[in-house]
Design an enzyme around this catalytic site. Structure first.
Site, PDB file in Angstrom:
ATOM      1  N   ASP A 210      -4.492   0.351   3.770  1.00 48.98           N
ATOM      2  CA  ASP A 210      -5.544   0.586   2.664  1.00 48.98           C
ATOM      3  C   ASP A 210      -7.326  -0.291   3.816  1.00 48.98           C
ATOM      4  O   ASP A 210      -8.156   0.221   3.301  1.00 48.98           O
ATOM      5  CB  ASP A 210      -5.679  -0.406   1.512  1.00 48.98           C
ATOM      6  CG  ASP A 210      -6.397  -0.112   1.025  1.00 48.98           C
ATOM      7  OD1 ASP A 210      -6.697   1.371   0.808  1.00 48.98           O
ATOM      8  OD2 ASP A 210      -6.544  -0.757  -0.201  1.00 48.98           O
ATOM      9  N   SER A 234     -11.058   1.991  -3.921  1.00 49.26           N
ATOM     10  CA  SER A 234      -9.876   2.935  -3.312  1.00 49.26           C
ATOM     11  C   SER A 234      -9.871   3.813  -4.702  1.00 49.26           C
ATOM     12  O   SER A 234      -9.441   3.140  -5.774  1.00 49.26           O
ATOM     13  CB  SER A 234      -9.118   2.500  -2.926  1.00 49.26           C
ATOM     14  OG  SER A 234      -9.631   1.573  -1.629  1.00 49.26           O
ATOM     15  N   GLN A 284      -6.583   9.678   0.890  1.00 48.11           N
ATOM     16  CA  GLN A 284      -7.232   9.017  -0.184  1.00 48.11           C
ATOM     17  C   GLN A 284      -8.256   9.362   0.402  1.00 48.11           C
ATOM     18  O   GLN A 284      -9.462   9.916   0.755  1.00 48.11           O
ATOM     19  CB  GLN A 284      -7.417   7.509   1.000  1.00 48.11           C
ATOM     20  CG  GLN A 284      -8.179   6.968  -0.468  1.00 48.11           C
ATOM     21  CD  GLN A 284      -8.087   5.105   0.749  1.00 48.11           C
ATOM     22  OE1 GLN A 284      -9.345   4.860   0.563  1.00 48.11           O
ATOM     23  NE2 GLN A 284      -7.929   3.873   0.340  1.00 48.11           N
TER      24      GLN A 284
END
Length: 294
Positions: A210, A234, A284
């Site tokens: 991430d 996110s 993502q």
């Protein structure tokens, strides 16, 4: 990140953070980040959710996860993870994980597990980039800019990614970013060796996946999350783990962004070992809203 901690202490802290506590059957508690303030780092929630799913599975390895962020986590409270055993087959198993704080879900995740087996194989080639030993540690790059960072962002800017050594191949400018193509690459690893537990190495990979990703979709627009007019978060996160790996050995994270629009940016990543094995892929979508533009 604090300069008073050794790499071993930082590593032990991250390992402890990812060591979820079983409080009942298929119910786990994730610890708080010591000294954490404000919003919980998304990679932490994903990694703790994966650890919870892994604790409920024997004889099969996690090979993919798909997570949706619903609410920001609060550093003032631990996170409770409920695991649902949707399927248990001979070759594959699936788990659902609901991460909750104060009775409200903050993340939903589905994970798939497979019994190890051999099969057909091919992979993309790793790009030719300078080795990590020739690159600067991002922590050092950030601290050189400390007095130029707005005070509201300074603590987060300097402390995040503390147990992960990141070495960007082509560092972006945090203060006056120029518009550039949506491509990036960095080497990363946890800062000290960890135990030979494959589940732990997968969890550290999930945590680090991430990082260095969402910002890729902002590169063509000359903006960063440090700018007051930008709202970034996110929205979802998918990780496919292709091969065994060690998170305490250098991994190359290559990212690109094929699209952005409607206050969202799409980001993709591939992760290679130093000897060129493709061990993971990432995707993502994130919120990259420029306030005043909507």
């Amino acid at each position: 990140m604090t300069d008073k901690q050794s790499p071993e202490q930082l590593t032990a802290g991250l390992v402890a953070l990812l060591d979820v506590e079983e409080i009942d059957t298929d119910l786990y508690r994730g610890a708080r980040q010591p000294g954490g303030r404000g919003r919980v780092f998304g990679g932490q929630v994903i990694a703790q959710a994966l650890q919870s799913a892994q604790r409920s599975t024997e004889g099969k390895d996690a090979h993919s996860l798909h997570a949706y962020f619903m609410r920001p986590g609060d550093e003032n409270h631990p996170i409770i993870f409920r695991v649902v055993r949707d399927f248990e087959g001979r070759s594959f198993a699936t788990r659902r994980v609901i991460a909750m704080q104060q009775g409200r879900p903050i993340l939903n995740m589905a994970a798939s597990f497979q019994t190890p087996e051999e099969g057909l194989h091919h992979q993309d080639a790793m790009p030719d980039v300078p080795p990590p030993d020739e690159l600067a540690w991002e922590h050092e790059l950030r601290h050189r800019l400390a007095d130029q960072i707005p005070e509201a962002y300074r603590e987060t800017f300097l402390r995040r990614q503390s147990a992960i050594d990141i070495r960007p191949v082509d560092p972006r400018s945090w203060i006056e970013p120029a518009k550039r193509p949506p491509h990036g690459a960095c080497w990363f690893r946890i800062v000290a060796p960890i135990a030979d537990d494959p589940a732990l190495h997968r969890a550290v990979l999930a945590y680090a996946s991430d990082m260095a990703l969402l910002g890729t979709s902002m590169l063509p627009h000359g903006v960063t999350w440090l700018m007051p007019q930008m709202q970034c978060a996110s929205l979802d996160h998918a990780l496919w783990i292709h091969e065994p790996l060690r998170a305490d050995d250098w991994l190359l994270y290559v990212t690109d962004s094929p699209w952005a629009g409607h206050a969202r940016g799409m980001n993709r990543g591939t992760i290679f070992t130093r000897d060129g094995r493709l061990v993971a892929s990432v995707a993502q979508e994130g919120l990259i809203r420029k306030r005043g533009s909507v």
